[in-house]
Design a protein around this motif. Sequence first.
Motif, mmCIF file in Angstrom:
data_model
loop_
_atom_site.group_PDB
_atom_site.id
_atom_site.type_symbol
_atom_site.label_atom_id
_atom_site.label_comp_id
_atom_site.label_asym_id
_atom_site.label_seq_id
_atom_site.Cartn_x
_atom_site.Cartn_y
_atom_site.Cartn_z
ATOM 1 N N THR A 1 51.519 53.657 40.979
ATOM 2 C CA THR A 1 52.176 54.950 40.830
ATOM 3 C C THR A 1 53.560 54.821 40.194
ATOM 4 O OG1 THR A 1 51.062 55.641 42.847
ATOM 5 C CG2 THR A 1 52.861 57.031 42.094
ATOM 6 N N PHE A 2 54.229 53.716 40.452
ATOM 7 C CA PHE A 2 55.625 53.583 40.047
ATOM 8 C C PHE A 2 55.867 52.423 39.086
ATOM 9 C CE2 PHE A 2 55.635 55.596 44.270
ATOM 10 C CZ PHE A 2 56.221 56.794 43.927
ATOM 11 N N LEU B 1 42.801 47.021 34.683
ATOM 12 C CA LEU B 1 44.234 46.889 34.930
ATOM 13 C C LEU B 1 44.615 47.376 36.324
ATOM 14 C CD1 LEU B 1 46.809 45.921 33.624
ATOM 15 C CD2 LEU B 1 47.048 48.150 32.548
ATOM 16 N N LEU B 2 44.015 48.454 36.786
ATOM 17 C CA LEU B 2 44.308 48.974 38.123
ATOM 18 C C LEU B 2 43.915 47.965 39.207
ATOM 19 C CD1 LEU B 2 45.345 51.367 39.777
ATOM 20 C CD2 LEU B 2 43.028 52.298 39.733
ATOM 21 N N GLU B 3 42.767 47.343 39.054
ATOM 22 C CA GLU B 3 42.321 46.331 40.024
ATOM 23 C C GLU B 3 43.266 45.136 40.046
ATOM 24 O OE1 GLU B 3 37.505 47.124 39.760
ATOM 25 O OE2 GLU B 3 38.463 45.833 38.264
ATOM 26 N N LEU B 4 43.716 44.715 38.867
ATOM 27 C CA LEU B 4 44.663 43.603 38.786
ATOM 28 C C LEU B 4 45.968 43.950 39.495
ATOM 29 C CD1 LEU B 4 45.682 40.867 37.691
ATOM 30 C CD2 LEU B 4 46.375 42.098 35.628
ATOM 31 N N LEU B 5 46.475 45.148 39.245
ATOM 32 C CA LEU B 5 47.715 45.572 39.898
ATOM 33 C C LEU B 5 47.581 45.552 41.408
ATOM 34 C CD1 LEU B 5 48.741 48.528 37.576
ATOM 35 C CD2 LEU B 5 49.832 46.282 37.711
ATOM 36 N N LYS B 6 46.480 46.086 41.924
ATOM 37 C CA LYS B 6 46.246 46.095 43.368
ATOM 38 C C LYS B 6 46.150 44.675 43.910
ATOM 39 C CE LYS B 6 43.998 50.585 43.718
ATOM 40 N NZ LYS B 6 42.756 51.298 44.033
ATOM 41 N N PHE C 1 44.715 52.989 33.083
ATOM 42 C CA PHE C 1 44.722 51.781 33.919
ATOM 43 C C PHE C 1 43.326 51.434 34.439
ATOM 44 C CE2 PHE C 1 49.418 51.864 35.578
ATOM 45 C CZ PHE C 1 49.882 51.735 34.285
ATOM 46 N N GLU C 2 42.560 52.444 34.820
ATOM 47 C CA GLU C 2 41.254 52.203 35.432
ATOM 48 C C GLU C 2 40.188 51.801 34.407
ATOM 49 O OE1 GLU C 2 38.466 54.173 38.891
ATOM 50 O OE2 GLU C 2 40.244 55.233 38.228
ATOM 51 N N THR C 3 40.378 52.131 33.152
ATOM 52 C CA THR C 3 39.378 51.815 32.137
ATOM 53 C C THR C 3 39.790 50.657 31.225
ATOM 54 O OG1 THR C 3 40.280 53.495 30.648
ATOM 55 C CG2 THR C 3 38.451 54.161 32.082
ATOM 56 N N PHE C 4 41.047 50.233 31.330
ATOM 57 C CA PHE C 4 41.550 49.149 30.489
ATOM 58 C C PHE C 4 41.117 47.810 31.085
ATOM 59 C CE2 PHE C 4 44.414 46.023 28.860
ATOM 60 C CZ PHE C 4 44.726 46.444 27.586
ATOM 61 N N ILE C 5 40.197 47.120 30.409
ATOM 62 C CA ILE C 5 39.706 45.823 30.882
ATOM 63 C C ILE C 5 40.656 44.726 30.398
ATOM 64 C CG2 ILE C 5 37.791 44.169 30.844
ATOM 65 C CD1 ILE C 5 37.198 46.807 32.348
ATOM 66 N N VAL C 6 41.123 43.934 31.340
ATOM 67 C CA VAL C 6 42.068 42.860 31.037
ATOM 68 C C VAL C 6 41.302 41.683 30.436
ATOM 69 C CG1 VAL C 6 43.772 41.292 32.015
ATOM 70 C CG2 VAL C 6 43.549 43.601 32.934
#
Length: 65
Positions: free
Chosen positions: A29-30, A17-22, A45-50
């Motif tokens: 952060t917000f 999820l973090l990679e997708l957001l980036k 976010f970093e461990t949740f696989i989309v």
Amino acid sequence: MLKLNHDTVDYVENENLLELLKREGYDSTFVAIEVDGELVKRKDFETFIVKDNAKIEVFSIMGGG
């Protein structure tokens, strides 16, 4: 394909999820995130696989008073 705030975006296998957001230009952060109707905690976010065909809602957190 993924649904991100009513837009269609490409699915990337094993993307978290973090990679997708980036990739989509969000500041993690917000934001608050809901995936398929379930809230995902920021710490996950970093461990949740989309998964393919996921429906993702990104909500901006705004300060105020």
